[in-house]
Design an enzyme around this catalytic site. Structure first.
Site, short mmCIF file in Angstrom:
data_model
loop_
_atom_site.label_atom_id
_atom_site.label_comp_id
_atom_site.label_asym_id
_atom_site.label_seq_id
_atom_site.Cartn_x
_atom_site.Cartn_y
_atom_site.Cartn_z
N ASP A 176 -6.26 -4.17 9.64
CA ASP A 176 -6.62 -5.55 9.33
C ASP A 176 -6.59 -6.33 10.65
O ASP A 176 -6.19 -5.83 11.70
CB ASP A 176 -5.69 -6.15 8.26
CG ASP A 176 -6.37 -7.31 7.53
OD1 ASP A 176 -7.38 -7.83 8.05
OD2 ASP A 176 -5.89 -7.70 6.45
C1 BGC Z 1 -8.05 -10.21 5.95
C2 BGC Z 1 -8.94 -9.09 5.51
C3 BGC Z 1 -10.32 -9.27 6.08
C4 BGC Z 1 -10.23 -9.39 7.58
C5 BGC Z 1 -11.58 -9.56 8.25
C6 BGC Z 1 -8.13 -10.47 7.45
O1 BGC Z 1 -7.47 -11.61 7.82
O2 BGC Z 1 -6.73 -9.92 5.59
O3 BGC Z 1 -8.98 -9.02 4.11
O4 BGC Z 1 -11.14 -8.21 5.69
O5 BGC Z 1 -9.45 -10.52 7.90
O6 BGC Z 1 -12.12 -10.78 8.02
#
Ligand code: BGC
Length: 765
Positions: free
Chosen positions: A289
């Site tokens: 993530d």
């Molecule tokens: C979130 C994810 C997301 C990623 C990309 C993160 O902050 O937890 O769910 O896919 O950002 O945007």
């Protein structure tokens, strides 16, 4: 230059697109892919291999504290494997051009994005879609999202989010299927199948199952917080939906931000290698993530970026989202003998395989077709599907004296900050959604009712009054409009409108930015002055229907006691206004049921139907003292899991069993007669639960095992039969063996997890 061109031709000519019967690789395809990737990797330098592990963010939708820099230059140097937050064929083509025309090996980029509940045509938020209990519709919504996203240059979606969530303080409960393991697993499978299809055709995308793992169990519902959980609960209740997605062929997995029993997911070797790859047989790649590798420094897993980069790659985490920890450190770690080259090779191979499966080596511009984009995006059939999905996701929570459906005559006071709002109703994670094309409630009602109904509109209140909180909201996800008038003036105007009308429809709730990521709330009632507004409206004595827009179960005891009708519309997407109008006026009879328990108050959390009995179960006698209970509130939810009303009523007959005992492997038929006893035709979600009375470990009081959504005309009856066997009764026993145990069971069939009919059976040896 000639050498470069030759190299590109070699790569493109030797690869076909991945034609197959499902997105899992056959041995023959694997062999071809191996040859291709091995050949390519033999030409790659260590830097280029590490480059494939680097995922950068380019575009507007930034969801973390830092943004990627020097992107074009890095792509040219072969330092980038994938890009997210960039879409449209044109924008994607520009970056792909740099990779395949100017980098040494011309390896195409993979393009990802948070397509969570639709890309341009926005469907209801996942928690709402789950409430439909309509797996075919959910799969279709993912399929449409894939068609739009892939037409818009994308080939990889950061979805489905399959985190089981039992604490609605957590804003991200909006993004998943709710609290139940079995239903969550069915939905995970349906979504992967919808996005990926049976082969990676150009109108399909690769999924990234998230957030692996257990992110929904963060302590106190506070985002990014700690998870500490027993193995039994983990394996039995929280991990199955991820497993279901992987079994359905999900191409990639995203690590979660949280730690699990002391080790952050991103650096958790047990999770990423032992469980995911060795036990579950996952062959795709794992991306972190957003900046999750760097975040292992504050987690306390290392002092420097090099330390945590090592922890992540050793764990089996392949692609680094935004941290650039691999880019900055892996080369030295390998040269110093601290990270085996084999780990970098394995991760690089997995990323290249994903690109191969997507057909990107055959045609890096496969997803960049302007004509397709024009023809596909928001086409009428997709809007139609979004309307159907919205209708099927909206839950009727209360309907005293049949206040709904409304008459198509007279006057309505249409009140509330969300009545004339087309941005919030498409919900969180709708970054590419064209909210200007979405249909607000006032538009939907006007379109349906025309001149037959007089509408007296007043805003009545702002969603939020706390300026501190407004400042903390994720604004791009919910552009909050604030009416500067004093509250009293707005409420007075609304009361005047109510007095001049036959019925009040109050559209209240949360703004989209109050839900989703970084949107935990400690108080989950209606925010701002909205409850004061409802109280003033109630005092007019006019019948009041509360139409809710929100991304989590809310505490609604006052509303439940005082409103005549309550419609939970969640954030229902592009067609929300039309769907809500259809339901308000009875053109559609609601059939959805909540998949996350609504508590009476926040102090009851976490609250879920499949709890344990305890040694001192409280059965509702208020005078019982030494019981597992609160002094100030009962243990009951306000609305239990599986709850939702219809404009008609359904009667459940007794539960009939084909036998009172079964042996392992034998089938038990469970039949109940359901009768539509009301005046409307309608659909009912008939739910099947079981309980194992005694076990080698304690067992939940109820577990969902199946459901059927049936349609019955007014007055019609149908026998609904479920079939289960010992396999459906398996769980992790005292030795952590996934098995069943002979003994006494109860089976429950009902309209929700609380209102059930039951029967007993025995599983013998
Ligand atoms: C979130 C994810 C997301 C990623 C990309 C993160 O902050 O937890 O769910 O896919 O950002 O945007």
């Amino acid at each position: 230059m000639i050498r470069r061109l030759f190299c590109f031709l070699l790569i493109t000519l030797s690869v076909n697109t991945f034609a197959q019967t499902n997105t899992k690789v056959t041995p023959e395809q694997q062999k071809k892919m191996d040859t291709f990737v091995t050949n390519l990797m033999s030409k790659m330098t260590l830097d280029e291999k590490i480059g494939q592990l680097n995922l950068v963010s380019v575009g507007f939708d930034v969801t973390g504290p830092i943004v990627s820099k020097n992107v074009n230059e890095n792509i040219e140097k072969g330092n980038v494997g994938g890009v997210f937050n960039t879409y449209t064929p044109d924008a994607v083509r520009k970056l792909q051009d740099i990779a395949v025309k100017h980098s040494r090996l011309k390896i195409p980029l993979i393009f990802g994005y948070d397509v969570i509940h639709g890309h341009k045509t926005i469907f209801p938020i996942p928690l709402a879609l789950a409430s439909s209990w309509d797996l075919g519709m959910i799969k279709n919504s993912a399929s449409i999202a894939a068609a739009e996203a892939s037409a818009d240059g994308l080939n990889w979606v950061f979805s489905p989010m399959v985190d089981i969530a039992r604490d609605p303080r957590w804003g991200r409960i909006a993004e998943g299927a709710g609290e139940d393991t079995w239903l969550g697993s069915q939905i995970a499978k349906a979504m992967v199948e919808g996005y990926q299809g049976t082969s990676y055709d150009t109108n399909k995308v690769m999924t990234c199952v998230k957030h692996f793992a257990l992110y929904g169990a963060v302590e106190a519902g506070r985002d990014y917080n700690t998870v500490d959980m027993s193995d039994r609960r983990m394996m039995g209740e929280y991990l199955p939906p991820y497993k279901a997605a992987i079994d359905a062929g999900a191409g990639s997995v995203m690590s979660s931000f949280n730690e699990i029993n002391g080790v952050p997911s991103t650096g958790n070797k047990w999770l990423m290698t032992d469980l995911l790859r060795k036990q579950w047989g996952f062959t795709g790649f794992v991306a972190t993530d957003y900046t999750a590798i760097d975040e292992m420094i504050p987690h306390g897993m290392g002092k420097t970026q090099a330390d945590v980069a090592k922890v992540a790659i050793d764990a089996g985490t392949d692609m680094d989202m935004v941290s650039e920890a691999y880019l900055n450190n892996l080369k030295k770690l390998v040269k110093d003998g601290k990270v085996p080259m084999a780990e970098v090779d394995a991760s690089c191979r997995r990323v290249l395989e994903a690109k191969y499966k997507l057909g990107l080596f055959a045609d890096p511009y496969r997803y960049c077709n302007d004509q397709r984009a024009e023809k596909t995006i928001m086409k009428p059939a997709y809007l139609e599907a979004a309307l159907e999905a919205a209708k099927r996701s909206i839950v009727l929570l209360k309907n005293s004296n049949n206040v709904l459906p409304l008459k198509m005559s007279g006057s309505i006071a249409l009140i509330g900050p969300l009545a004339d709002d087309s941005r919030d109703m498409i919900g969180p994670w709708s970054g590419a959604g064209d909210w200007e094309k979405s249909v607000s409630v006032i538009q939907g009602i006007k379109q349906l009712a025309g001149n037959q109904v007089k509408i007296n509109y007043a805003r009545g209140a702002n969603i939020l009054t706390d300026t501190g909180m407004i400042g903390r909201l994720d604004q791009p996800q919910g552009t909050l409009t604030i009416d500067k008038r004093p509250s009293a003036e707005m409420i007075d105007e609304a009361v005047r409108a109510a007095k001049n009308s036959d019925v009040i429809v109050a559209v209240v709730g949360e703004s989209a930015g109050m839900t989703g990521e970084a949107a935990s709330r400690s108080n989950i009632g209606l925010p701002g002055d909205q409850e004061d507004l409802l109280k003033a409206l109630k005092a007019t004595g006019k019948p009041m229907v509360v139409v809710l827009m929100n991304g989590r179960p809310l505490t609604l005891t006052w509303e439940n006691d005082n409103a005549n009708g309550i419609l939970e519309t969640w954030f229902a997407g592009t067609e929300a206004g039309n769907a809500i109008a259809d339901i308000l006026f009875g053109a559609y009879n609601p059939s959805a049921k909540i998949t996350a328990t609504f508590p009476q108050n926040v102090g009851q959390l976490p609250l879920y139907y499949s709890h344990k009995n305890t040694g001192r179960p409280y059965v509702g006698d208020f005078l019982e003292r030494y019981k597992s209970r609160y002094l100030d509130v009962s243990n009951d939810p306000l609305y239990p899991f599986g709850y939702g009303l219809s404009y008609t009523t359904f009667n459940y007959g007794d539960v009939m069993l084909s036998s009172s005992t079964i042996k392992p492997g034998q089938l038990l038929h469970i039949t109940t007669k359901i009768t539509n006893t009301g005046k409307y035709d309608g659909e009912e979600v008939v739910q099947l639960y079981t309980r194992q009375m005694v076990g080698s470990v304690t067992r939940p009081v109820e577990e969902l095992k199946n459901f059927k959504k049936i349609f019955l005309k007014a007055g019609e009856s149908q026998d609904v039969t479920f079939i289960i066997s010992s396999n459906d009764l398996r769980f992790y026993d005292i030795n952590m063996k996934y098995t069943y145990e002979p003994g006494d069971f109860k089976v429950f069939v009902g309209t929700n997890s609380r209102d059930v009919k039951e029967a007993d059976f025995k599983l013998t040896k």
